[in-house]
Design a protein around this motif. Structure first.
Motif, mmCIF file in Angstrom:
data_model
loop_
_atom_site.group_PDB
_atom_site.id
_atom_site.type_symbol
_atom_site.label_atom_id
_atom_site.label_comp_id
_atom_site.label_asym_id
_atom_site.label_seq_id
_atom_site.Cartn_x
_atom_site.Cartn_y
_atom_site.Cartn_z
ATOM 1 N N ALA A 8 -12.251 -21.101 -33.585
ATOM 2 C CA ALA A 8 -11.796 -22.121 -32.426
ATOM 3 C C ALA A 8 -12.022 -22.074 -31.166
ATOM 4 O O ALA A 8 -12.156 -20.804 -30.551
ATOM 5 N N CYS A 196 -12.655 -27.669 -32.055
ATOM 6 C CA CYS A 196 -11.641 -27.326 -32.883
ATOM 7 C C CYS A 196 -10.255 -27.257 -32.289
ATOM 8 O O CYS A 196 -9.533 -26.148 -32.167
ATOM 9 N N GLU A 226 -15.521 -30.027 -35.293
ATOM 10 C CA GLU A 226 -14.314 -29.973 -36.113
ATOM 11 C C GLU A 226 -14.911 -29.438 -37.523
ATOM 12 O O GLU A 226 -15.724 -29.806 -37.849
ATOM 13 N N GLN A 227 -13.911 -28.848 -37.987
ATOM 14 C CA GLN A 227 -14.104 -28.511 -39.464
ATOM 15 C C GLN A 227 -13.523 -29.602 -40.428
ATOM 16 O O GLN A 227 -12.556 -29.387 -41.208
ATOM 17 N N TYR A 285 -18.266 -28.712 -41.480
ATOM 18 C CA TYR A 285 -18.230 -28.975 -40.002
ATOM 19 C C TYR A 285 -19.043 -30.110 -39.641
ATOM 20 O O TYR A 285 -19.981 -30.302 -40.124
#
Length: 305
Positions: A8, A196, A226-227, A285
């Motif tokens: 992150a 993140c 982001e995931q 991701y």
């Protein structure tokens, strides 16, 4: 595979956690970056100041972190070069939400690429530690110029071109107040970074932050890492709120957007045979970006087919 939190970008990613968990998140992220730097994936002369214990990451983590760093840098440089024929080329600003221990500003300064203003926000537990580290190391402190002011207690750094403030970005009125305190000009082209961060917030807060950015900055790029899958609810929200929005999963970005020469270079750094796991991880991701282009300077910005 390491937990997502370990990669992150900042403490806001641990919004529902204790201050200790917030600090651990930043320590893990800095350690992952230092692992890449040590192996030769990327250059960062300052990240070692934020790492208490050097940790060797697995090749799959190093390659994934490099891909994340590379796509952000490439898009950021596109932003900084946009409208290069205009008089206001250098009057651009960057806003990093949940910046954590990121050192991009200092690297850009070294390269002569820093924007007119670079503003970072995170929780005070993070910004106080970051302010103390900047204050301690002369190679960072001197980049701020002679007018710099550092408050470790408040977690604030203010200088002509760089500012660090504590803020909970879910509090929109507070966010507005901090932006004014940082002397950001909403009319200037702005690159907003959220790595993140928003995935850890509730949907109402996420919607409010994206809407705020869309309404606040008429000429802006909102960069998201982001995931998540590109076609999830957040991607749909960006499309509703911003003039133009694009999303790609990280596998496609790695194969099609990152420079082929750079790919060949980093692929020779470590033995790598985890291809099935690599494909699966990178497909989960994504990078998404939304564009407001009131000045018409971002026509050439983004992923090129």
């Amino acid at each position: 595979m390491e937990p997502a939190e370990a990669e992150a970008g900042g403490g806001i990613a641990a919004a529902r956690s204790s201050p200790a968990a917030v600090q651990a998140t930043n320590d893990d992220a800095a350690a992952s970056k230092l692992s890449c730097v040590t192996k030769g994936y990327m250059k960062d002369d300052y990240v070692h100041h934020f790492v208490r214990r050097t940790t060797k990451r697995a090749p799959i983590i190093n390659r994934g972190y490099y891909a994340r760093w590379s796509v952000l840098r490439k898009l950021m440089l596109q932003f900084l070069n946009a409208g290069s024929g205009s008089d206001d080329q250098k009057r651009k600003q960057i806003l990093s939400l949940g910046a954590g221990f990121d050192t991009t500003f200092f690297q850009l300064q070294d390269e002569g690429l820093a924007p007119y203003l670079y503003v970072e926000l995170d929780f005070q537990e993070v910004t106080s530690k970051k302010a103390a580290i900047i204050n301690h190391y002369n190679d960072m402190k001197e980049k701020l110029g002679p007018d710099a002011s550092i408050s470790i207690e408040k977690g604030e750094v203010t200088s002509t071109n760089y500012k660090l403030f504590s803020a909970d970005i879910r509090d929109i009125p507070k966010l507005d107040a901090v932006i004014r305190m940082a002397e950001m000009d909403p009319s200037l082209p702005t690159f907003i970074i959220a790595e993140c961060v928003l995935i850890y917030l509730d949907p109402t807060s996420t919607d409010a932050i994206v809407s705020w950015a869309s309404e606040k900055f008429s000429s802006a790029i909102f960069f998201l890492y982001e995931q998540i899958h590109p076609d999830d609810a957040f991607g749909e929200q960006m499309i509703r709120n911003l003039e133009r929005a694009v999303a790609r999963d990280m596998l496609k970005i790695y194969n099609d957007f990152i420079d082929s020469g750079e790919r060949r270079r980093i692929e020779r750094l470590e033995l790598f045979d985890e291809f099935e796991e690599w494909h699966m991880m990178q497909e989960h991701y994504c990078v998404a970006y939304g564009i407001n282009d009131a000045e018409g300077i971002f026509d050439d910005f983004g992923f090129k087919e």
